[in-house]
Enzyme design. Structure first.
Site, PDB file in Angstrom:
ATOM      1  N   GLY A  85       0.758  -1.241   0.000  1.00  0.00           N
ATOM      2  CA  GLY A  85       0.000   0.000   0.000  1.00  0.00           C
ATOM      3  C   GLY A  85       0.788   1.290   0.000  1.00  0.00           C
ATOM      4  O   GLY A  85       0.204   2.374   0.035  1.00  0.00           O
ATOM      5  N   TRP A  87       2.472   2.825  -2.369  1.00  0.00           N
ATOM      6  CA  TRP A  87       2.201   3.693  -3.524  1.00  0.00           C
ATOM      7  C   TRP A  87       0.847   4.379  -3.373  1.00  0.00           C
ATOM      8  O   TRP A  87       0.690   5.546  -3.730  1.00  0.00           O
ATOM      9  CB  TRP A  87       2.275   2.887  -4.822  1.00  0.00           C
ATOM     10  N   ASP A 129      -8.318  -9.694  -9.388  1.00  0.00           N
ATOM     11  CA  ASP A 129      -7.285 -10.072 -10.348  1.00  0.00           C
ATOM     12  C   ASP A 129      -7.444  -9.158 -11.559  1.00  0.00           C
ATOM     13  O   ASP A 129      -8.423  -9.269 -12.292  1.00  0.00           O
ATOM     14  CB  ASP A 129      -7.456 -11.537 -10.756  1.00  0.00           C
ATOM     15  N   ASP A 153       3.693  -1.523  -9.362  1.00  0.00           N
ATOM     16  CA  ASP A 153       4.995  -1.895  -8.798  1.00  0.00           C
ATOM     17  C   ASP A 153       5.073  -3.416  -8.656  1.00  0.00           C
ATOM     18  O   ASP A 153       5.816  -3.951  -7.854  1.00  0.00           O
ATOM     19  CB  ASP A 153       5.188  -1.222  -7.432  1.00  0.00           C
ATOM     20  N   LYS A 193       7.007  -1.089 -13.112  1.00  0.00           N
ATOM     21  CA  LYS A 193       8.337  -1.632 -12.853  1.00  0.00           C
ATOM     22  C   LYS A 193       8.670  -2.715 -13.872  1.00  0.00           C
ATOM     23  O   LYS A 193       7.819  -3.537 -14.225  1.00  0.00           O
ATOM     24  CB  LYS A 193       8.397  -2.232 -11.449  1.00  0.00           C
TER      25      LYS A 193
END
Length: 240
Positions: A85, A87, A129, A153, A193
């Site tokens: 959490g 970000w 998902d 990320d 990322k």
């Protein structure tokens, strides 16, 4: 003994920081000991604890946003794979989701993850998902429209094989990009990322077709011995 900030060194050699050393315990692998020692001596880990972030990764998105300015007041943000959490915490403050700055526009933050998370004030968190068939429609329904920023990320579970891990995270990043294409507003931003390793070409080509600018950067908070970097794609083109 670890010296406290501002303590005096009476040995005459000058003041210096002392690192925490971790002994190898029975049953603990050497790699685990090294990881623990690195964590205990990581200045970003210490800052995160002091400043209330859920992990050092918060500083990566802070540094990326300081450079590219995509988390602006009023922005609508989707954080994919948002656990734990950090970000989301950064985004809540920067887009003014809690309306702490009454003179600025109020944004919103929506986080999704496969696992359930502890609540974050100012963020709507869902167990989902993002690769499910109707995930994009579900997110747009929760948001009441499209997003200005999609960020990720995420990293696939490590296999211990560098090239395999690289391919897995590139595939994950590509999936996140296609999700972003479905939920981003015209002119929006995608941040994700990736791991360096030679298979980024198709991802870069894909992003350059849909965004006006694609940048690759390794923020200071990203460990220098890590192959991770971040792609920041701005100026989303809804139609090509």
């Amino acid at each position: 003994m670890v010296k406290k900030p501002g303590s005096q060194n009476t040995s005459g050699r000058g003041q210096r920081d002392l690192k925490v050393k971790v002994k190898t315990a029975r049953g603990r692998k050497l790699s685990s000991t090294r990881w623990l020692q690195r964590q205990l001596n990581d200045p970003y880990v210490k800052r995160a604890r002091t400043e209330g972030y859920r992990g050092r990764a918060a500083y990566k998105i802070l540094e990326l946003d300081d450079r590219f300015r995509f988390l602006v007041p009023g922005a609508r943000v989707v954080d994919l794979g948002c656990a734990p959490g950090g970000w989301c915490q950064v985004a809540v403050k920067r887009v003014n989701a809690l309306r702490e700055r009454t003179s600025k526009a109020q944004g919103s933050v929506l986080g999704v993850d496969l696992q359930e998370m502890e609540p974050i004030a100012g963020a709507d968190l869902y167990q989902l998902d993002f690769m499910a068939d109707d995930a994009d429609q579900q997110v747009r329904a929760w948001m009441g429209g499209k997003a200005d920023v999609v960020m990720s990320d995420m990293a696939a579970s490590s296999s211990g094989h560098k090239q395999t891990d690289h391919l897995r995270i590139i595939a994950l990043c590509e999936a996140a990009a296609y999700f972003a294409f479905d939920v981003l507003e015209e002119g929006g931003t995608f941040v994700a990322k990736v791991l360096a390793g030679g298979a980024e070409g198709e991802l870069q080509k894909l992003l350059k077709q849909r965004f006006t600018k694609v940048s690759n950067i390794k923020p200071p908070a990203s460990r220098q011995d890590s192959s991770e970097k971040f792609v920041v794609a701005t100026g989303f083109r809804a139609e090509i």
